[in-house]
Design an enzyme around this catalytic site. Structure first.
Site, short mmCIF file in Angstrom:
data_model
loop_
_atom_site.label_atom_id
_atom_site.label_comp_id
_atom_site.label_asym_id
_atom_site.label_seq_id
_atom_site.Cartn_x
_atom_site.Cartn_y
_atom_site.Cartn_z
N ASP A 1 2.52 9.52 4.09
CA ASP A 1 3.41 8.36 4.29
C ASP A 1 3.48 8.02 5.77
O ASP A 1 3.43 6.84 6.16
CB ASP A 1 4.80 8.61 3.69
CG ASP A 1 5.29 10.03 3.83
OD1 ASP A 1 4.53 10.89 4.34
OD2 ASP A 1 6.45 10.31 3.46
N ASP B 1 -8.34 6.78 -0.88
CA ASP B 1 -8.60 5.49 -1.53
C ASP B 1 -7.67 4.44 -0.91
O ASP B 1 -8.10 3.35 -0.51
CB ASP B 1 -8.30 5.67 -3.03
CG ASP B 1 -8.80 4.50 -3.86
OD1 ASP B 1 -9.37 3.57 -3.28
OD2 ASP B 1 -8.62 4.53 -5.09
N ASP C 1 -8.54 1.47 2.45
CA ASP C 1 -8.40 0.01 2.24
C ASP C 1 -7.41 -0.55 3.26
O ASP C 1 -7.61 -1.64 3.79
CB ASP C 1 -7.93 -0.30 0.82
CG ASP C 1 -9.10 -0.65 -0.09
OD1 ASP C 1 -10.22 -0.16 0.20
OD2 ASP C 1 -8.91 -1.39 -1.07
N TYR D 1 -7.85 11.72 -10.11
CA TYR D 1 -8.82 10.90 -10.85
C TYR D 1 -9.57 11.70 -11.91
O TYR D 1 -10.02 11.15 -12.90
CB TYR D 1 -9.87 10.30 -9.90
CG TYR D 1 -9.30 9.34 -8.90
CD1 TYR D 1 -9.17 7.99 -9.20
CD2 TYR D 1 -8.89 9.79 -7.66
CE1 TYR D 1 -8.65 7.12 -8.28
CE2 TYR D 1 -8.36 8.92 -6.72
CZ TYR D 1 -8.24 7.58 -7.04
OH TYR D 1 -7.71 6.72 -6.13
N LYS E 1 0.25 15.79 1.66
CA LYS E 1 1.67 15.62 1.32
C LYS E 1 2.18 17.02 1.00
O LYS E 1 2.70 17.31 -0.09
CB LYS E 1 1.78 14.65 0.12
CG LYS E 1 3.16 14.25 -0.27
CD LYS E 1 3.75 13.18 0.62
CE LYS E 1 5.18 12.87 0.19
NZ LYS E 1 5.94 12.14 1.20
#
Ligand code: NAD
Length: 356
Positions: free
Chosen positions: A221, A245, A249, A142, A189
């Protein structure tokens, strides 16, 4: 205890639910003999309309001067449908995080037993789920360099992390794990990304300082899959900005509705407490928004910023009692809920206040 609390309702349903959150804080102060002094400030679309700036300097000054901030949400359909708009409400959010040094976003995913039926996941998989996410908030893809090349046909966003950024959030997560079931899951990851290899290296280097904590590393994942398959295997989870993020959710669905989840953003100075949901354009002004995420944000504020655990627990218990009594807002009602038990924002707020 005497404290200054800044109320920043923002836009849309942010204004409706924050009013209930504030009433709950007033009630708690009355009941437990605290003196909370309130001030209010503009942010988001309402601030753009009034000053041209989504986070006016005056708001930022008030934020810095307060002991904690109860925030609503920002956003307006005008900007969602116009990707070319130069000034946008969410710029205020990113600026607030940066200016206040809010590097850790905490999201407790707690499922109230009464709402087992409200999630799309089977109750027997969900029952007893209780996860605390730590999402890093100021680094990653970001905030790295971004741009276009090859006449605009190629785009890039660079992900960057520094050792100190990983270390400060990992420490908070280790410490939180100490107060819970002493299990920490770090999600990365590391099989593909260099930033993730640094992330894992830092978490592994810290682990000997917390010998009582069992640390597990999971690829993002696989973590995304396990969250739905077996959410109870997670307790404290720490992860980078982008992964956090998305995973938080996803995890919100464990609790049944966005309207039930609170979050805390903390760091170097004043903490910000807010629902995870947005400004809810589709239900703004209808008086049906679920205020419980804002009320639970007020509970987090009391616990984390002021260390008032008993007061915080009193709020959570009041919500539990309201749900046990059968009251629901529209988003958490199901086919078994009698129409007279479905209450609007203010009415369910009153039921919570009565039980504090
Ligand atoms: N932190 C923030 O301020 C924040 C976060 C997310 C989205 N947004 C902004 O909010 C606006 C709307 O975005 P969105 O629709 O994608 O997300 P949203 O969270 O506002 O709404 C998603 C869905 O959940 C429902 N919902 C959300 N909160 C609820 C509540 N308390 N009670 C009952 N139902 C609730 C809404 O009615 C909607 O159907 C956009 O402008 C977006 O940029 C802001």
């Amino acid at each position: 205890m005497k404290k200054n609390i800044l109320i920043v309702p923002g836009d849309g349903i942010g204004q409706e639910v924050t009013e209930v959150g504030k009433k709950v804080l007033i009630k708690i102060a009355e009941k437990f003999g605290h003196e909370f002094i309130y001030d209010e400030a503009l942010m988001g679309h309402v601030a753009i309309e009034a000053t041209g700036n989504p986070l006016p300097d005056e708001t930022l000054e008030k934020m810095r001067a307060s002991d904690a901030i109860l925030f609503g949400a920002v956003g307006h359909p005008k900007y969602d449908n116009d990707p070319t708009a130069k000034v946008r409400p969410e710029q205020g959010l990113l600026k607030m995080r940066k200016e206040l040094g809010l590097y850790a976003n905490l999201r407790p995913i707690k499922l109230f037993d009464e709402l087992l039926g409200a999630s799309s996941i089977k109750p027997e998989i969900l029952k007893g789920s209780d996860i605390l996410f730590f999402r890093e908030l100021t680094g990653d893809i970001y905030f790295g360099e971004k741009g276009r090349k090859n006449n605009g046909d190629t785009a890039y966003d660079i992900a960057e992390y520094s050792r100190y950024e990983v270390e400060r959030i990992a420490r908070r997560a280790f410490e939180a794990a100490r107060t819970r079931s002493k299990k920490l899951c770090s999600v990365d990851k590391a099989n593909v990304l260099e930033t993730s290899r640094l992330w894992r290296e830092v978490v592994q280097a810290l682990a000997p300082e917390y010998p009582d904590i069992t640390v597990e590393h999971q690829f993002v994942d696989s973590a995304a899959m396990m969250l739905i398959k077996d959410p109870r295997r997670f307790d404290v989870v720490v992860t980078a900005n982008l992964f956090g993020d998305i995973l938080t959710d996803e995890a919100s669905q464990i609790a049944g509705s966005m309207g039930m989840l609170a979050s805390a953003s903390v760091g170097d100075s004043t903490g910000v407490y807010e629902p995870i949901h947005g400004s809810g354009h589709d239900i703004t002004g209808m008086g049906v928004a679920n205020p419980m995420a804002s009320v639970l944000s007020a509970a987090l504020l009391l616990d984390i910023s002021f260390g008032l655990k008993e007061e915080s627990d009193a709020i959570i218990s009041a919500i539990e009692q309201v749900l046990k009594a059968g009251f629901r807002t529209r988003d958490i009602a199901d086919s078994t809920t009698a129409p007279e038990m479905i209450l609007g924002t203010d009415a369910i707020g009153e039921e919570i206040l009565k039980r504090i």
